[in-house]
Design a protein around this motif. Structure first.
Motif, PDB file in Angstrom:
ATOM      1  N   VAL A 113       0.840  -1.197   0.000  1.00 23.78           N
ATOM      2  CA  VAL A 113       0.000   0.000   0.000  1.00 23.78           C
ATOM      3  C   VAL A 113       0.874   1.246   0.000  1.00 23.78           C
ATOM      4  O   VAL A 113       1.749   1.399   0.858  1.00 23.78           O
ATOM      5  CB  VAL A 113      -0.908   0.044   1.264  1.00 23.78           C
ATOM      6  CG1 VAL A 113      -1.938   1.158   1.139  1.00 23.78           C
ATOM      7  CG2 VAL A 113      -1.591  -1.294   1.504  1.00 23.78           C
ATOM      8  N   ARG A 114       0.639   2.098  -0.998  1.00 23.66           N
ATOM      9  CA  ARG A 114       1.375   3.380  -1.011  1.00 23.66           C
ATOM     10  C   ARG A 114       0.536   4.393  -0.238  1.00 23.66           C
ATOM     11  O   ARG A 114      -0.638   4.606  -0.540  1.00 23.66           O
ATOM     12  CB  ARG A 114       1.580   3.849  -2.451  1.00 23.66           C
ATOM     13  CG  ARG A 114       2.488   5.072  -2.549  1.00 23.66           C
ATOM     14  CD  ARG A 114       2.779   5.425  -3.999  1.00 23.66           C
ATOM     15  NE  ARG A 114       3.434   4.338  -4.697  1.00 23.66           N
ATOM     16  CZ  ARG A 114       4.737   4.068  -4.584  1.00 23.66           C
ATOM     17  NH1 ARG A 114       5.511   4.801  -3.813  1.00 23.66           N
ATOM     18  NH2 ARG A 114       5.260   3.059  -5.253  1.00 23.66           N
ATOM     19  N   LEU A 115       1.143   4.965   0.791  1.00 23.05           N
ATOM     20  CA  LEU A 115       0.405   5.881   1.658  1.00 23.05           C
ATOM     21  C   LEU A 115       0.767   7.317   1.309  1.00 23.05           C
ATOM     22  O   LEU A 115       1.918   7.595   0.971  1.00 23.05           O
ATOM     23  CB  LEU A 115       0.780   5.616   3.119  1.00 23.05           C
ATOM     24  CG  LEU A 115       0.589   4.167   3.598  1.00 23.05           C
ATOM     25  CD1 LEU A 115       1.140   4.010   5.006  1.00 23.05           C
ATOM     26  CD2 LEU A 115      -0.865   3.754   3.543  1.00 23.05           C
ATOM     27  N   SER A 116      -0.218   8.210   1.437  1.00 26.69           N
ATOM     28  CA  SER A 116       0.122   9.608   1.147  1.00 26.69           C
ATOM     29  C   SER A 116       0.483  10.288   2.468  1.00 26.69           C
ATOM     30  O   SER A 116      -0.288  11.034   3.040  1.00 26.69           O
ATOM     31  CB  SER A 116      -1.018  10.320   0.437  1.00 26.69           C
ATOM     32  OG  SER A 116      -2.128  10.407   1.276  1.00 26.69           O
ATOM     33  N   LEU A 168       6.404   2.515   1.430  1.00 22.78           N
ATOM     34  CA  LEU A 168       5.355   1.538   1.131  1.00 22.78           C
ATOM     35  C   LEU A 168       5.046   0.726   2.379  1.00 22.78           C
ATOM     36  O   LEU A 168       5.965   0.275   3.082  1.00 22.78           O
ATOM     37  CB  LEU A 168       5.818   0.562   0.036  1.00 22.78           C
ATOM     38  CG  LEU A 168       6.011   1.103  -1.371  1.00 22.78           C
ATOM     39  CD1 LEU A 168       6.637   0.032  -2.262  1.00 22.78           C
ATOM     40  CD2 LEU A 168       4.676   1.536  -1.964  1.00 22.78           C
ATOM     41  N   ASN A 190      -8.193  -1.173   5.399  1.00 23.37           N
ATOM     42  CA  ASN A 190      -8.919   0.086   5.190  1.00 23.37           C
ATOM     43  C   ASN A 190      -9.333   0.709   6.516  1.00 23.37           C
ATOM     44  O   ASN A 190      -9.132   1.899   6.748  1.00 23.37           O
ATOM     45  CB  ASN A 190     -10.178  -0.157   4.339  1.00 23.37           C
ATOM     46  CG  ASN A 190      -9.816  -0.343   2.872  1.00 23.37           C
ATOM     47  OD1 ASN A 190      -8.833   0.210   2.404  1.00 23.37           O
ATOM     48  ND2 ASN A 190     -10.606  -1.141   2.163  1.00 23.37           N
ATOM     49  N   LEU A 195      -6.283   2.127   8.486  1.00 19.72           N
ATOM     50  CA  LEU A 195      -5.766   3.389   7.938  1.00 19.72           C
ATOM     51  C   LEU A 195      -6.736   4.538   8.216  1.00 19.72           C
ATOM     52  O   LEU A 195      -6.323   5.656   8.527  1.00 19.72           O
ATOM     53  CB  LEU A 195      -5.522   3.252   6.423  1.00 19.72           C
ATOM     54  CG  LEU A 195      -4.381   2.314   6.036  1.00 19.72           C
ATOM     55  CD1 LEU A 195      -4.267   2.195   4.515  1.00 19.72           C
ATOM     56  CD2 LEU A 195      -3.042   2.812   6.598  1.00 19.72           C
ATOM     57  N   GLN A 197      -4.470   8.486   4.257  1.00 24.99           N
ATOM     58  CA  GLN A 197      -5.013   8.196   2.917  1.00 24.99           C
ATOM     59  C   GLN A 197      -4.080   7.222   2.201  1.00 24.99           C
ATOM     60  O   GLN A 197      -2.872   7.274   2.395  1.00 24.99           O
ATOM     61  CB  GLN A 197      -5.016   9.481   2.093  1.00 24.99           C
ATOM     62  CG  GLN A 197      -5.819  10.597   2.659  1.00 24.99           C
ATOM     63  CD  GLN A 197      -7.155  10.721   1.948  1.00 24.99           C
ATOM     64  OE1 GLN A 197      -7.214  10.501   0.750  1.00 24.99           O
ATOM     65  NE2 GLN A 197      -8.205  11.035   2.676  1.00 24.99           N
ATOM     66  N   MET A 198      -4.683   6.359   1.381  1.00 26.60           N
ATOM     67  CA  MET A 198      -3.806   5.516   0.559  1.00 26.60           C
ATOM     68  C   MET A 198      -3.839   5.993  -0.887  1.00 26.60           C
ATOM     69  O   MET A 198      -4.877   6.471  -1.363  1.00 26.60           O
ATOM     70  CB  MET A 198      -4.185   4.046   0.675  1.00 26.60           C
ATOM     71  CG  MET A 198      -5.436   3.652  -0.016  1.00 26.60           C
ATOM     72  SD  MET A 198      -5.584   1.876  -0.020  1.00 26.60           S
ATOM     73  CE  MET A 198      -6.616   1.607   1.412  1.00 26.60           C
ATOM     74  N   GLU A 199      -2.665   5.898  -1.543  1.00 23.84           N
ATOM     75  CA  GLU A 199      -2.607   6.315  -2.952  1.00 23.84           C
ATOM     76  C   GLU A 199      -2.950   5.157  -3.867  1.00 23.84           C
ATOM     77  O   GLU A 199      -3.647   5.305  -4.850  1.00 23.84           O
ATOM     78  CB  GLU A 199      -1.220   6.859  -3.285  1.00 23.84           C
ATOM     79  CG  GLU A 199      -1.030   8.249  -2.740  1.00 23.84           C
ATOM     80  CD  GLU A 199       0.323   8.822  -3.057  1.00 23.84           C
ATOM     81  OE1 GLU A 199       1.031   8.270  -3.907  1.00 23.84           O
ATOM     82  OE2 GLU A 199       0.656   9.832  -2.420  1.00 23.84           O
ATOM     83  N   ASP A 200      -2.410   3.993  -3.570  1.00 25.53           N
ATOM     84  CA  ASP A 200      -2.807   2.799  -4.317  1.00 25.53           C
ATOM     85  C   ASP A 200      -2.488   1.562  -3.504  1.00 25.53           C
ATOM     86  O   ASP A 200      -1.788   1.617  -2.490  1.00 25.53           O
ATOM     87  CB  ASP A 200      -2.150   2.733  -5.708  1.00 25.53           C
ATOM     88  CG  ASP A 200      -0.651   2.740  -5.645  1.00 25.53           C
ATOM     89  OD1 ASP A 200      -0.096   1.885  -4.944  1.00 25.53           O
ATOM     90  OD2 ASP A 200      -0.028   3.599  -6.294  1.00 25.53           O
ATOM     91  N   MET A 201      -3.071   0.457  -3.968  1.00 27.66           N
ATOM     92  CA  MET A 201      -2.917  -0.819  -3.254  1.00 27.66           C
ATOM     93  C   MET A 201      -2.698  -1.923  -4.290  1.00 27.66           C
ATOM     94  O   MET A 201      -3.389  -1.961  -5.309  1.00 27.66           O
ATOM     95  CB  MET A 201      -4.196  -1.089  -2.469  1.00 27.66           C
ATOM     96  CG  MET A 201      -4.167  -2.349  -1.659  1.00 27.66           C
ATOM     97  SD  MET A 201      -5.787  -2.644  -0.916  1.00 27.66           S
ATOM     98  CE  MET A 201      -5.635  -1.849   0.648  1.00 27.66           C
TER      99      MET A 201
END
Ligand SMILES: Nc1ncnc2c1ncn2[C@@H]1O[C@H](COP(=O)(O)OP(=O)(O)OP(=O)(O)O)[C@@H](O)[C@H]1O
Length: 316
Positions: free
Chosen positions: A236-239, A266, A282, A285, A291-295
C-alpha cells in the motif's frame, strides 16, 4: 547425477582500515550453475569477486577452482576464470573482431583459433554485423556485450559477471540473459553479482544474499522467497504518515498479518489469503486518518527475502 563443485570459497575476509567489508564469506558454485550474489550497493560484492580472481589479496580465507587453490597455483587457475567487470573495458580504436582475436592470442590461442573463437562469440552475443566496426562507435548495450565476449575468449570454466545487466537496453538484456543460460547449459559455472532482485531471481539457480560483507542466506530463489513468509504481499502506497506514528500504525494491524513493514514509503503486509484482509487494512488506515494512494497484491520477491533478513530494502 551428483553435482560437482567447481568454485569453493571458504572464510574469505577483507578489511579496509578498521572496516571489514568482506566478512568470513563462504560458498560453493557447481559446474553448470548460475550463482547470484545479491546485495545492496556497498555490500562487498565487487570486493569479493576481486579476491576470487586474484586481483585483490584477501586478509584471510581460501579459494579453490576444481580443488586447486588460487593462492598456491595462481598461474594454473588464472585461465579457468573469465571476469567481466562492471565498467566497460574495451579497445575503442579496434574493431570488435580485432580485439577479440587479439585478446584470444594474448591467452595463447593460435591466430586461426582466436579468429574462430571471436566469430563464435560475436555471433552468440548478437554482434556479427558489427564485427568490422570500431568498438568506440557501438551503442552502450553493444559495448557491454563486447565486454562480456572479451571475458570469454579463452573459454573459461567460471565466468564472473559484475552487474551484467546494468545499463543494458531491453533487447540486450534478453540477449545477455539467454547467453548466460546457454553458458550454464554448456556446464560452465557462472557467478554474477547484482543488486537487482528481478535479475537474480530470473537467472540464478541459487542466490547468496549479502549485506555489510556477510552472507546472510544461500538458497534457490524459490526457497528464499518461501522462507520470507506465508502468502502474498499487500503493498500500500500511503500519502504521508503523521510524524511519530509509524510504530503505532504497524502495531495496530492484527496478528493475522505475519509481516508488517514500512519500506521506501510503502506499507508491506504479508498474510495467507491476504485479499480477505483488505477491509481490516482500510479500517486501520481510516482510524489513523491516513489516505492511501494505491494498493497492490503481489507475489513475494527476493527483495522481501532481503527485507525479512535485514528490515531494509535493497535500495535503501
Ligand atoms: N579500495 C578501497 N578502499 C576503501 N574502501 C573500499 C575500497 N573498495 C571498496 N571499499 C568499500 O568497501 C565496501 C564494499 O564495496 P564493494 O564495491 O565491494 O561493494 P558492492 O557490493 O560491489 O557495491 P557496488 O555495487 O556499489 O559496487 C564499500 O563500503 C566500499 O566503499
Amino acid at each position: 547425477m551428483e553435482k560437482e563443485i567447481f568454485l569453493s570459497v571458504d572464510g574469505l575476509s577483507k578489511s579496509y582500515g578498521s572496516t571489514r567489508v568482506v566478512d568470513q564469506v563462504s560458498f560453493s558454485v557447481f559446474r553448470g550453475e548460475v550463482f547470484g550474489l545479491l546485495g545492496p550497493n556497498g555490500a562487498g560484492k565487487t570486493t569479493t569477486i576481486s579476491m576470487l580472481c586474484g586481483l585483490l589479496k584477501a586478509d584471510a580465507g581460501n579459494v579453490a577452482y576444481g580443488g586447486i587453490s588460487i593462492s598456491a597455483h595462481y598461474r594454473q587457475v588464472k585461465g579457468m576464470i573469465g571476469l567481466c567487470p562492471q565498467d566497460i573495458v574495451i579497445w575503442e580504436k579496434l574493431t570488435c573482431s580485432e580485439q577479440l582475436k587479439f585478446a584470444g592470442m594474448s591467452y595463447g590461442l593460435a591466430p586461426k583459433e582466436a579468429g574462430k573463437r571471436a566469430g563464435y562469440l560475436l555471433e552468440a552475443l548478437g554482434l556479427t554485423d558489427k564485427k568490422n566496426k570500431l568498438a568506440g562507435t557501438l551503442s552502450g548495450g553493444m559495448q557491454r556485450r563486447l565486454n562480456i565476449a572479451l571475458a570469454l575468449v579463452h573459454d573459461p570454466d567460471l565466468i564472473i559477471l559484475d552487474e551484467p545487466q546494468a545499463g543494458l537496453d531491453p533487447q540486450s538484456r534478453v540477449l545477455v540473459r539467454d547467453f548466460i543460460r546457454q553458458l550454464a547449459a554448456q556446464q560452465k559455472s557462472v557467478l554474477l553479482t547484482t543488486h537487482d532482485m528481478d535479475e537474480a531471481d530470473r537467472l540464478s539457480n541459487r542466490v547468496a544474499i549479502i549485506d555489510h560483507g556477510k552472507i546472510l542466506q544461500i538458497d534457490t530463489p524459490e526457497r528464499l522467497k518461501e522462507k520470507s513468509g506465508k502468502g502474498d504481499i499487500l503493498q500500500v502506497r500511503l500519502s504521508g504518515i503523521p510524524a511519530g506514528q509509524t510504530d503505532k500504525l504497524l502495531e495496530a494491524f492484527p496478528p493475522v498479518f505475519t509481516e508488517k513493514k514500512l519500506v521506501d514509503g510503502l506499507l508491506l503486509l504479508g498474510a495467507s489469503h491476504v485479499i480477505e484482509h483488505i477491509p481490516t487494512v482500510n479500517q486501520t488506515l481510516k482510524a489513523f486518518r491516513i489516505q492511501m494512494e494505491d494498493m497492490t497484491i503481489r507475489k513475494r520477491t527476493l527483495e522481501d527475502a532481503f527485507i525479512s533478513m535485514t528490515g531494509r530494502g535493497l535500495r535503501e
